[in-house]
Design a protein around this motif. Structure first.
Motif, short mmCIF file in Angstrom:
data_model
loop_
_atom_site.label_atom_id
_atom_site.label_comp_id
_atom_site.label_asym_id
_atom_site.label_seq_id
_atom_site.Cartn_x
_atom_site.Cartn_y
_atom_site.Cartn_z
N ARG A 89 0.79 -1.22 -0.05
CA ARG A 89 -0.07 -0.05 0.10
C ARG A 89 0.78 1.28 -0.21
NH1 ARG A 89 -2.70 0.30 5.00
NH2 ARG A 89 -3.66 1.97 4.01
N ALA A 90 2.03 1.11 0.76
CA ALA A 90 2.92 2.53 0.75
C ALA A 90 3.63 2.71 -0.15
CB ALA A 90 3.64 2.20 2.04
N SER A 91 3.76 3.85 -0.88
CA SER A 91 4.41 4.32 -2.02
C SER A 91 5.84 4.82 -1.56
CB SER A 91 3.81 5.52 -2.75
OG SER A 91 3.77 6.79 -2.03
N HIS A 92 6.26 5.03 -0.21
CA HIS A 92 7.67 5.70 0.37
C HIS A 92 7.81 4.74 1.39
CE1 HIS A 92 10.11 8.87 1.90
NE2 HIS A 92 10.55 8.86 0.83
N LEU A 93 7.67 5.19 2.51
CA LEU A 93 8.50 4.44 3.77
C LEU A 93 7.41 3.38 4.52
CD1 LEU A 93 10.41 7.47 5.35
CD2 LEU A 93 10.99 5.49 3.94
N VAL A 94 7.90 2.45 4.77
CA VAL A 94 7.29 1.59 5.99
C VAL A 94 8.10 1.57 7.22
CG1 VAL A 94 6.52 -0.74 6.40
CG2 VAL A 94 6.33 -0.05 4.16
N VAL A 95 7.42 2.04 8.18
CA VAL A 95 7.92 2.17 9.58
C VAL A 95 7.74 1.11 10.57
CG1 VAL A 95 8.35 3.55 11.68
CG2 VAL A 95 8.13 4.60 9.22
N VAL A 96 8.52 0.39 11.15
CA VAL A 96 8.23 -0.97 12.03
C VAL A 96 8.57 -0.52 13.44
CG1 VAL A 96 8.56 -3.18 12.53
CG2 VAL A 96 8.57 -2.41 10.20
N ILE A 111 14.33 -8.86 8.14
CA ILE A 111 14.08 -7.70 7.07
C ILE A 111 15.37 -7.19 6.54
CG2 ILE A 111 13.13 -5.43 6.95
CD1 ILE A 111 11.03 -5.98 8.81
N ARG A 112 16.38 -7.06 7.21
CA ARG A 112 17.50 -6.61 6.77
C ARG A 112 18.11 -7.56 5.80
NH1 ARG A 112 20.54 -4.78 12.46
NH2 ARG A 112 20.53 -2.40 11.79
N LYS A 113 17.86 -8.79 5.58
CA LYS A 113 18.10 -9.64 4.65
C LYS A 113 17.36 -9.55 3.32
CE LYS A 113 18.66 -13.58 7.80
NZ LYS A 113 18.04 -14.73 8.46
N LYS A 114 16.24 -8.62 3.26
CA LYS A 114 15.62 -8.13 2.11
C LYS A 114 15.65 -7.02 1.59
CE LYS A 114 11.76 -11.36 3.35
NZ LYS A 114 11.47 -12.18 1.95
N VAL A 115 16.03 -6.07 2.69
CA VAL A 115 16.19 -4.56 2.12
C VAL A 115 17.07 -3.61 3.15
CG1 VAL A 115 13.64 -4.27 1.35
CG2 VAL A 115 13.97 -3.76 3.66
N SER A 116 17.36 -2.51 2.98
CA SER A 116 18.33 -1.76 3.49
C SER A 116 17.43 -1.09 4.54
CB SER A 116 19.10 -0.77 2.66
OG SER A 116 19.82 -1.42 1.99
N PHE A 131 12.26 1.54 6.41
CA PHE A 131 12.81 1.24 5.02
C PHE A 131 11.98 1.83 3.86
CE2 PHE A 131 10.34 -2.58 6.61
CZ PHE A 131 9.74 -2.67 5.52
N HIS A 132 12.42 1.68 2.65
CA HIS A 132 11.73 2.14 1.68
C HIS A 132 10.88 0.68 1.07
CE1 HIS A 132 13.15 6.20 0.52
NE2 HIS A 132 14.35 5.83 1.23
N SER A 133 9.50 1.28 0.65
CA SER A 133 8.77 0.18 0.62
C SER A 133 9.13 -0.54 -0.75
CB SER A 133 7.33 0.88 0.30
OG SER A 133 6.29 -0.20 -0.08
N ASP A 134 8.90 -2.04 -0.55
CA ASP A 134 9.47 -2.69 -1.63
C ASP A 134 8.51 -4.05 -1.70
OD1 ASP A 134 10.55 -4.70 -3.29
OD2 ASP A 134 12.61 -4.01 -2.90
#
Length: 321
Positions: A89-96, A111-116, A131-134
């Motif tokens: 859903r998010a076009s920019h950031l996902v905060v956890v 999550i670090r294994k998937k994205v920065s 991280f930036h949504s992916d």
């Protein structure tokens, strides 16, 4: 404001509208500058809390947003599904944001294994990072639309998602074949007890009252009988349109990791409030929970009809007004 989210904003995290807060609870104390923003909360009491203070509370969402903030639940499977949904859903950031007791450390490693990842920031026995949504990176974390357990449909995160709850099974075996024409299943979950109750051909109306929207959606797929009426509601506040002949329940005793007997005690009072003078309450509970005093205050007659070393099945009648 939520201490970790507040600290993250102070340290450079910028959230832009539209923002979607996913899984927030009243304890998270969302920033007042985001009043009017979307809060995705399927648990009715928490949903109503955010709606009452000015947020756009909804049970589930699939609309797009700029940034999404995910507050971790206890279930690992549900947490992963929520992050996948946020990325969709998010076009920019996902905060956890999550506590150590909710598995934030192991989730961060995954999550670090998937994205920065930016951050993380530690505070109040937990962490927050972003991280930036992916969407593609987390596609394998998507929850199944339904999973089948013992012939019933469930989804990750609902109570007893992986099998029939043994306390509910014990109660179902103790119930008499007939309870009356008008019955309610308080805290109906995904519909196990209700499915058992609807075997009674003399039953006219069965109210399934459940605060978890996801569980109630499962119940709608598991209970197809036209006599069933579904209510997304807080069982402590729900009132039947007319007095009931019986209430059946396996009340929850926590909304977090800490046990809260007051929740089950509220269920007992709600049952007494909704019953006709000749009505009966049938309930099951963990043996250690202190419900006897509340039962005696709410009903003139209380008896344990069966049980074992873990659970007790109680029948209460003649509700006090």
């Amino acid at each position: 404001m939520s201490p970790r989210l507040s600290l993250a904003i102070e340290n450079g995290l910028t959230l832009s509208q539209p923002v979607s807060f996913i899984g927030a609870t009243p304890a998270n104390d969302l920033p007042k500058e985001f009043l009017g923003s979307q809060v995705v909360q399927p648990f009715k009491p928490f949903h109503d809390h955010f709606a009452s203070i000015g947020f756009a509370a909804i049970a589930e969402a699939d609309s797009t947003c700029h940034d999404a903030v995910v507050f971790l639940p206890r279930s690992k499977e549900l947490a992963r599904a929520m992050i996948c949904q946020a990325c969709r859903r998010a076009s920019h950031l996902v905060v956890v944001d999550g506590a150590k007791t909710d598995g934030i450390d192991s989730l961060l490693k995954d999550i670090r294994k998937k994205v920065s990842v930016e951050g993380p920031i530690s505070k109040a026995h937990g962490k927050i990072f972003w991280f930036h949504s992916d969407e593609q990176a987390f596609a394998d974390w998507a929850a199944p639309e339904m999973q089948t357990v013992d012939g019933f449909n469930t989804v990750p995160g609902v109570f007893s998602a992986d099998g029939i709850d043994p306390a509910s099974e014990l109660l179902s075996k103790a119930l008499p074949p007939r309870l009356g024409a008008k019955v309610a299943d308080l805290g109906a979950g995904w519909g196990y007890l209700s499915s058992h109750l609807l075997r009674d051909k003399n039953l006219v109306t069965l109210h399934l009252v459940e605060a978890d929207h996801a569980a109630l959606c499962c119940a709608r797929t598991n209970v197809k009988d036209p006599r069933a009426k579904f209510h997304w509601a807080d069982a402590l506040k729900w009132t039947a349109a007319e007095p009931l002949d019986a209430v059946v329940m396996n009340p929850p005793f926590h909304t977090s990791r800490d046990a809260d007997p007051g929740l089950g005690q509220g269920f007992i009072r709600s049952a007494a409030h909704n019953l006709a003078r000749s009505g009966e309450l049938w309930m099951v509970a963990n043996r250690h929970l202190p419900y006897e005093a509340t039962l005696s205050e709410s009903f003139a007659r209380v008896e344990e009809v069966t049980g074992d070393n873990r659970f007790k099945v109680i029948r209460a009648s003649r509700p006090r007004r």
